[in-house]
Design a protein around this motif. Structure first.
Motif, PDB file in Angstrom:
ATOM      1  N   LEU A  23       7.096  54.729  63.977  1.00 29.96           N
ATOM      2  CA  LEU A  23       5.735  54.859  63.485  1.00 29.96           C
ATOM      3  C   LEU A  23       5.534  56.178  62.761  1.00 29.96           C
ATOM      4  N   SER A  24       6.303  57.196  63.143  1.00 29.00           N
ATOM      5  CA  SER A  24       6.170  58.472  62.445  1.00 29.00           C
ATOM      6  C   SER A  24       6.634  58.352  61.003  1.00 29.00           C
ATOM      7  N   HIS A  25       7.616  57.493  60.742  1.00 28.21           N
ATOM      8  CA  HIS A  25       8.062  57.276  59.360  1.00 28.21           C
ATOM      9  C   HIS A  25       7.039  56.473  58.582  1.00 28.21           C
ATOM     10  N   ILE A  26       6.421  55.502  59.218  1.00 24.73           N
ATOM     11  CA  ILE A  26       5.432  54.674  58.537  1.00 24.73           C
ATOM     12  C   ILE A  26       4.212  55.508  58.169  1.00 24.73           C
ATOM     13  N   ASP A  27       3.783  56.396  59.067  1.00 19.22           N
ATOM     14  CA  ASP A  27       2.570  57.173  58.849  1.00 19.22           C
ATOM     15  C   ASP A  27       2.801  58.461  58.076  1.00 19.22           C
ATOM     16  N   SER A  28       4.023  58.753  57.695  1.00 15.94           N
ATOM     17  CA  SER A  28       4.286  59.995  56.968  1.00 15.94           C
ATOM     18  C   SER A  28       3.504  60.013  55.668  1.00 15.94           C
ATOM     19  N   ARG A  29       2.862  61.126  55.398  1.00 16.76           N
ATOM     20  CA  ARG A  29       2.125  61.284  54.147  1.00 16.76           C
ATOM     21  C   ARG A  29       2.987  62.113  53.205  1.00 16.76           C
ATOM     22  N   ALA A  30       3.262  61.550  52.062  1.00 17.06           N
ATOM     23  CA  ALA A  30       4.079  62.247  51.083  1.00 17.06           C
ATOM     24  C   ALA A  30       3.588  61.864  49.700  1.00 17.06           C
ATOM     25  N   LYS A  31       3.952  62.654  48.740  1.00 17.18           N
ATOM     26  CA  LYS A  31       3.583  62.350  47.364  1.00 17.18           C
ATOM     27  C   LYS A  31       4.103  60.961  47.008  1.00 17.18           C
ATOM     28  N   ALA A  36      19.534  57.312  61.604  1.00 19.87           N
ATOM     29  CA  ALA A  36      18.081  57.418  61.477  1.00 19.87           C
ATOM     30  C   ALA A  36      17.399  57.137  62.812  1.00 19.87           C
ATOM     31  N   LEU A  37      17.855  56.102  63.517  1.00 20.64           N
ATOM     32  CA  LEU A  37      17.280  55.785  64.819  1.00 20.64           C
ATOM     33  C   LEU A  37      17.505  56.929  65.800  1.00 20.64           C
ATOM     34  N   ASN A  38      18.718  57.461  65.840  1.00 22.78           N
ATOM     35  CA  ASN A  38      19.008  58.577  66.745  1.00 22.78           C
ATOM     36  C   ASN A  38      18.180  59.808  66.394  1.00 22.78           C
ATOM     37  N   PHE A  39      17.975  60.079  65.116  1.00 23.51           N
ATOM     38  CA  PHE A  39      17.159  61.220  64.714  1.00 23.51           C
ATOM     39  C   PHE A  39      15.757  61.100  65.309  1.00 23.51           C
ATOM     40  N   VAL A  40      15.175  59.915  65.215  1.00 21.06           N
ATOM     41  CA  VAL A  40      13.824  59.708  65.742  1.00 21.06           C
ATOM     42  C   VAL A  40      13.816  59.824  67.264  1.00 21.06           C
ATOM     43  N   ASN A  72      14.365  63.518  68.508  1.00 24.72           N
ATOM     44  CA  ASN A  72      13.549  64.574  67.917  1.00 24.72           C
ATOM     45  C   ASN A  72      12.146  64.565  68.542  1.00 24.72           C
ATOM     46  N   PRO A  73      11.837  65.539  69.400  1.00 20.89           N
ATOM     47  CA  PRO A  73      10.521  65.551  70.045  1.00 20.89           C
ATOM     48  C   PRO A  73       9.379  65.906  69.100  1.00 20.89           C
ATOM     49  N   ARG A  74       9.688  66.335  67.872  1.00 27.30           N
ATOM     50  CA  ARG A  74       8.634  66.717  66.928  1.00 27.30           C
ATOM     51  C   ARG A  74       8.072  65.538  66.154  1.00 27.30           C
ATOM     52  N   VAL A  75       8.657  64.350  66.296  1.00 29.46           N
ATOM     53  CA  VAL A  75       8.142  63.170  65.602  1.00 29.46           C
ATOM     54  C   VAL A  75       7.681  62.151  66.632  1.00 29.46           C
ATOM     55  N   TYR A 126       7.787  55.272  73.250  1.00 33.95           N
ATOM     56  CA  TYR A 126       8.946  56.016  73.733  1.00 33.95           C
ATOM     57  C   TYR A 126       8.828  56.157  75.247  1.00 33.95           C
ATOM     58  N   GLY A 127       9.925  55.989  75.935  1.00 38.67           N
ATOM     59  CA  GLY A 127       9.932  56.108  77.394  1.00 38.67           C
ATOM     60  C   GLY A 127      10.736  54.987  78.009  1.00 38.67           C
ATOM     61  N   PRO A 128      10.335  54.531  79.185  1.00 38.94           N
ATOM     62  CA  PRO A 128      11.148  53.540  79.907  1.00 38.94           C
ATOM     63  C   PRO A 128      11.254  52.181  79.216  1.00 38.94           C
ATOM     64  N   LEU A 129      10.347  51.855  78.297  1.00 38.96           N
ATOM     65  CA  LEU A 129      10.425  50.573  77.591  1.00 38.96           C
ATOM     66  C   LEU A 129      11.260  50.656  76.321  1.00 38.96           C
ATOM     67  N   SER A 130      11.690  51.866  75.946  1.00 38.17           N
ATOM     68  CA  SER A 130      12.442  52.096  74.720  1.00 38.17           C
ATOM     69  C   SER A 130      13.943  52.189  75.026  1.00 38.17           C
ATOM     70  N   TYR A 131      14.700  52.708  74.067  1.00 37.01           N
ATOM     71  CA  TYR A 131      16.143  52.894  74.246  1.00 37.01           C
ATOM     72  C   TYR A 131      16.395  53.943  75.320  1.00 37.01           C
ATOM     73  N   PRO A 132      17.390  53.731  76.192  1.00 37.00           N
ATOM     74  CA  PRO A 132      17.707  54.756  77.198  1.00 37.00           C
ATOM     75  C   PRO A 132      18.351  55.979  76.557  1.00 37.00           C
ATOM     76  N   ALA A 133      17.991  57.152  77.065  1.00 29.39           N
ATOM     77  CA  ALA A 133      18.502  58.409  76.506  1.00 29.39           C
ATOM     78  C   ALA A 133      20.007  58.561  76.708  1.00 29.39           C
ATOM     79  N   ASP A 134      20.569  57.918  77.736  1.00 28.10           N
ATOM     80  CA  ASP A 134      21.996  58.074  78.031  1.00 28.10           C
ATOM     81  C   ASP A 134      22.875  57.054  77.293  1.00 28.10           C
TER      82      ASP A 134
END
Length: 140
Positions: free
Chosen positions: A23-31, A105-109, A112-115, A78-86
């Motif tokens: 969702l952070s990629h969908i909502d990104s505001r860019a030129k 791209a999936l791993n980056f998201v 990355n706690p900033r997105v 993000y959390g227990p319903l998403s991909y496991p961190a391990d």
């Protein structure tokens, strides 16, 4: 629900491949408008048995009640319903992106706690197969 809908956790489901986005990629505001997009753009088909743990829990829960031909957008926080961190290679729990760049791209998201790590899956159910009582499935 009809006899061909996904009613229980032991049914086999064939899906038109999942287009997953952050969702952070969908909502990104860019030129020029939003940037980013799907982790996996290839049209493909994938089978899963609900309750097997092959897909992230949020996606499995979102498939419940769907019928062949049904289309749904499933939002997985993000959390227990998403991909496991391990499981950074997504070998244990999928769906796994089919390309190296999609996996990066999936791993980056996810790492990355900033997105916003909330995921959006666009799915279409192609077929639902019922258990045949012999350890297999009868074609839907």
């Amino acid at each position: 629900m009809s006899a061909t809908s996904v009613e229980t956790q032991s049914w086999s489901v064939i899906l038109s491949h999942l287009f997953s986005h952050s969702l952070s990629h969908i909502d990104s505001r860019a030129k020029g408008g939003p940037q980013g997009g799907a982790f996996d753009k290839d049209i493909d088909y994938e089978r899963t048995v609900l309750g097997s743990g092959a897909f992230v829990q949020g996606l499995e829960k979102g498939l419940t009640g769907m019928q062949p031909g049904g289309i749904r957008q499933i939002i997985v926080p993000y959390g227990p319903l998403s991909y496991p961190a391990d499981d950074p290679s997504h070998e244990r729990v999928g769906p796994k992106p089919t390309t190296f760049s999609g996996q990066r791209a999936l791993n980056f998201v996810l790492e990355n706690p900033r997105v916003d790590r909330t995921l959006l899956f666009n799915v279409k159910v192609i077929r639902v197969d019922k258990p045949n009582g012999k350890g297999g499935f009868s074609r839907g």
